[in-house]
Scaffold this active site. Structure first.
Site, PDB file in Angstrom:
ATOM      1  N   HIS A 193      54.415-138.119  -8.406  1.00  0.00           N
ATOM      2  CA  HIS A 193      54.635-138.907  -9.625  1.00  0.00           C
ATOM      3  C   HIS A 193      53.679-140.087  -9.696  1.00  0.00           C
ATOM      4  CE1 HIS A 193      58.284-136.502 -10.027  1.00  0.00           C
ATOM      5  NE2 HIS A 193      57.971-136.618 -11.297  1.00  0.00           N
ATOM      6  N   ARG A 300      60.016-139.627 -20.050  1.00  0.00           N
ATOM      7  CA  ARG A 300      60.651-139.614 -18.716  1.00  0.00           C
ATOM      8  C   ARG A 300      61.591-140.813 -18.638  1.00  0.00           C
ATOM      9  NH1 ARG A 300      55.249-137.593 -16.907  1.00  0.00           N
ATOM     10  NH2 ARG A 300      55.613-135.713 -15.682  1.00  0.00           N
ATOM     11  N   ARG A 337      64.013-136.809 -22.209  1.00  0.00           N
ATOM     12  CA  ARG A 337      64.569-136.075 -21.075  1.00  0.00           C
ATOM     13  C   ARG A 337      65.605-136.976 -20.412  1.00  0.00           C
ATOM     14  NH1 ARG A 337      60.746-134.259 -16.232  1.00  0.00           N
ATOM     15  NH2 ARG A 337      60.772-136.461 -15.726  1.00  0.00           N
ATOM     16  N   GLU A 437      61.537-125.435 -14.818  1.00  0.00           N
ATOM     17  CA  GLU A 437      60.721-125.915 -13.696  1.00  0.00           C
ATOM     18  C   GLU A 437      61.265-125.423 -12.359  1.00  0.00           C
ATOM     19  OE1 GLU A 437      60.666-130.212 -13.824  1.00  0.00           O
ATOM     20  OE2 GLU A 437      62.747-130.331 -14.439  1.00  0.00           O
ATOM     21  N   ASN A 460      54.663-128.936 -12.898  1.00  0.00           N
ATOM     22  CA  ASN A 460      54.516-129.640 -11.615  1.00  0.00           C
ATOM     23  C   ASN A 460      55.569-129.160 -10.625  1.00  0.00           C
ATOM     24  OD1 ASN A 460      52.738-131.070 -13.197  1.00  0.00           O
ATOM     25  ND2 ASN A 460      54.168-132.737 -13.566  1.00  0.00           N
ATOM     26  N   ASP A 461      56.805-129.144 -11.093  1.00  0.00           N
ATOM     27  CA  ASP A 461      57.863-128.674 -10.202  1.00  0.00           C
ATOM     28  C   ASP A 461      57.852-127.158 -10.083  1.00  0.00           C
ATOM     29  OD1 ASP A 461      59.228-130.887  -9.079  1.00  0.00           O
ATOM     30  OD2 ASP A 461      59.909-131.410 -11.081  1.00  0.00           O
ATOM     31  N   ARG A 471      55.262-131.399  -3.514  1.00  0.00           N
ATOM     32  CA  ARG A 471      54.226-131.989  -4.361  1.00  0.00           C
ATOM     33  C   ARG A 471      53.811-133.389  -3.916  1.00  0.00           C
ATOM     34  NH1 ARG A 471      57.485-132.847 -10.094  1.00  0.00           N
ATOM     35  NH2 ARG A 471      55.880-134.347 -10.593  1.00  0.00           N
ATOM     36  N   CYS A 508      54.984-129.399 -20.521  1.00  0.00           N
ATOM     37  CA  CYS A 508      54.832-130.852 -20.385  1.00  0.00           C
ATOM     38  C   CYS A 508      54.393-131.245 -18.981  1.00  0.00           C
ATOM     39  CB  CYS A 508      56.112-131.571 -20.783  1.00  0.00           C
ATOM     40  SG  CYS A 508      57.521-131.118 -19.765  1.00  0.00           S
TER      41      CYS A 508
END
Ligand code: PEP
Ligand code: MG
Length: 581
Positions: A193, A300, A337, A437, A460-461, A471, A508
């Site tokens: 992140h 986020r 979200r 995800e 990403n996830d 990650r 996203c």
């Protein structure tokens, strides 16, 4: 002597400036007197630093290279044991309470006390242990400093470059408010992140530079090349001039991109595409509007909670933040979200849930929200109330099954009922979506689609869980591969099923903002991309220059291939005329 270091560039161009090293030592501690009401929070801060120090030492012990002296492991174990000793874990808390002082000062007083005790010892061996104890206290001190940096007042000089061990996602939000021209982190991986938010800042930055802090000195001139991921310490005039030139060229190319800000996002064959923005805090909206995004594809919202010490953002505070964004965006959609907390986004108040061995597989995202129903309901009420003032869509993170999604929707329905009973207006037609995800949700996408209006793929996830790579762990960063056949086919499966079901779909995750992947995703049927604002115009330029009919045969070949080299070769072919600067 000039030295070049390599790391992961987070973009933002090139900065040239004086280094500001964040880590200071115990001797630099300054005394602050605290109010009675601040003592408990200060104790928590000290305890958090203690926990972080333990984690840090355990990590070092777990990665001792082969061939290192045998006693190194024992030495680190001793250091870890010391962290449990009352002279280290308890005495500073007693001082802090007695003196009503900050944790740094308490550590300094305890270090002085222990030093004098050791100095009085006769036994030469025990005397030697003084350094070990001070080193441990020094490490706790650094962890403390790292989580309490005065962003507003330090590094105000225009061209300062912050050099630090690591910046947490929460630190970066504060970094936005500071005047630094760039930053360099010892730690960092491609999709942590920190890296994601770092890119969003659009400030020259390089992470994962490993030994930066050891090699850079305070006030030394350094060049940060966020495009190539290079840091040059103490450059000579030749290098300086070359980088000044490159910096100018980069700025000019960015300037040129502005010309397409107002253009409609259509491919050459006339297909309409939407570019949405990812934001972390409400003030990010300025950039979103400037780049003329079609809306917000990912807010986020967890960042509202991350900077807080003990208290949570109240329903009214959240309502204010969400409605501010919605009003600013006029009638454009804003996808909020619900808080995706846990793993590396763990707020101070949630430390009880933070001890998991495998935080990314633990109580995160929707799981944490369903476990903390009061918190979840408050957020849903705030989102619903704000929906009255524009077009909000609610998005649930980390959904693993239709069953779990149903529980989240039930909570949303409860919140709606409460507001109806209280006569508070909200958008009755609010759209509901799920993040895709977790591989199980991607594979069983049909069962998810029955329950939602839209889905958004969090690549990403998704990549983290599909390829089993943490990650945030740079040691496995080399395995992170958005072009792995399993990743491409999973994304293809989700896109085609969602399009067939007539529901909306966006991506996203970072893949959406990667210029090398734009054509691939277009060819796979994606029409909504959500990304950090800084990348919107370069992705738009690629879309404007793409004819979907022309790229489709190459994309189909990529989708059929399972050979890594072949896939990379085809991607290069697809992007032959793309400027990925
Ligand atoms: C993702 O996982 O791709 C995503 C967009 O969410 P985050 O990066 O916040 O986990
Ligand atoms: Mg995610």
């Amino acid at each position: 002597m000039s030295i070049a270091l390599h790391g992961i560039g987070l973009g933002g161009g090139i900065a040239i400036g004086q280094a500001y090293i964040l880590d200071k030592s115990i001797d630099d501690a300054i005394q602050h007197t605290l109010e009675e009401s601040e003592i408990n929070a200060e104790i928590s801060r000290f305890e958090e630093a203690l926990r972080n120090t333990r984690k840090e030492l355990e990590q070092i012990r777990g990665t001792i290279p082969i061939g290192a002296p045998a006693e190194l492991g024992a030495f680190l174990s001793l250091n870890i044991m010391m962290l449990g000793d009352s002279q280290i874990a308890q005495a500073p808390i007693e001082i802090l309470k007695r003196e009503s002082c900050n944790a740094e000062w308490a550590i300094k007083l305890q270090a002085e006390f222990l030093s004098s005790q050791f100095d009085e010892m006769e036994d030469a061996y025990l005397k030697e242990r003084k350094n070990d104890v001070i080193q441990v206290l020094e490490r706790i001190f650094k962890n403390l400093e790292g989580n309490k940096f005065d962003w507003q007042n330090q590094g105000r000089e225009e061209h300062g470059i912050l050099v630090t061990r690591d910046l947490s996602p929460a630190d970066l939000v504060q970094f936005k408010e500071s005047n630094f021209a760039g930053f360099v982190n010892d730690l960092g991986s491609l999709t942590s992140h920190t890296a994601i938010i770092g890119r969003n800042l659009d400030i020259p930055s390089v992470v994962g530079v490993a030994e930066a802090r050891q090699l850079v000195r305070d006030d030394e001139i350094i060049i940060v090349d966020g495009i190539q991921g290079v840091v040059i310490i103490n450059p000579d005039n030749l290098v300086l001039n070359e980088y000044r030139k490159r910096k100018k060229e980069w700025q000019e190319s960015r300037q040129k991109l502005k010309a397409i800000r107002k253009e409609e996002t259509l491919t050459k064959d006339g297909t309409k595409v939407e570019i949405l923005a990812n934001i972390e805090i409400d003030s990010d909206v300025e950039e979103v509007k400037y780049n003329n995004a079609a809306g917000i594809g990912l807010f986020r919202s967890e960042f509202l909670f991350l900077q807080r010490e003990n208290n949570l953002a109240s329903e009214d505070e959240q309502f204010e933040a969400y409605s501010r964004v919605v009003r600013e965006m006029k009638k454009k959609p804003v996808t909020i979200r619900t808080a995706d907390l846990g793993a590396d986004k763990n707020p101070v108040w949630n430390s009880t849930h933070g001890e998991s061995e495998n935080p990314a597989l633990g109580l995160t995202g929707i799981r944490l929200l369903l476990a903390e129903q009061g918190f979840f309901r408050t957020q849903l009420r705030a989102i619903l109330r704000a929906s009255f003032y524009g077009k909000i869509q609610v998005l649930f993170p980390m959904i693993s099954s239709a069953w779990e999604l149903k529980q989240a929707i039930t909570q949303l329905e409860h919140a709606k009922n409460e507001l109806r009973e209280e006569g508070i207006p909200f958008d009755e037609g609010i759209a509901v979506g799920a993040m895709i995800e977790i591989p199980s949700a991607a594979i069983a996408i049909k069962s998810i689609l029955n329950l939602v209006d839209f889905v958004s793929i969090g690549t990403n996830d998704l990549i983290q869980y599909l390829l089993a790579i943490d990650r945030n762990d740079e040691s496995v960063g080399y395995l992170y591969d958005p072009l792995h056949p399993a990743v491409i086919s999973t994304i293809g499966h989700v896109i085609s099923n969602t399009n067939k079901a007539g529901k909306m779909i966006s991506i996203c995750g970072e893949m959406a903002g990667n210029p090398k992947l734009t054509r691939l995703l277009l060819g796979m049927g994606l029409r909504k991309f959500s990304m950090y604002s800084a990348n919107i115009l370069s992705i738009k330029k690629i879309i404007l220059n793409t004819d979907i009919n022309e790229i489709t045969p190459i994309v189909n070949k990529i989708l059929r291939s399972e050979n890594r080299e072949k896939i990379y070769e085809l991607i290069d072919k697809l992007n032959e005329d793309v400027d990925t600067f």
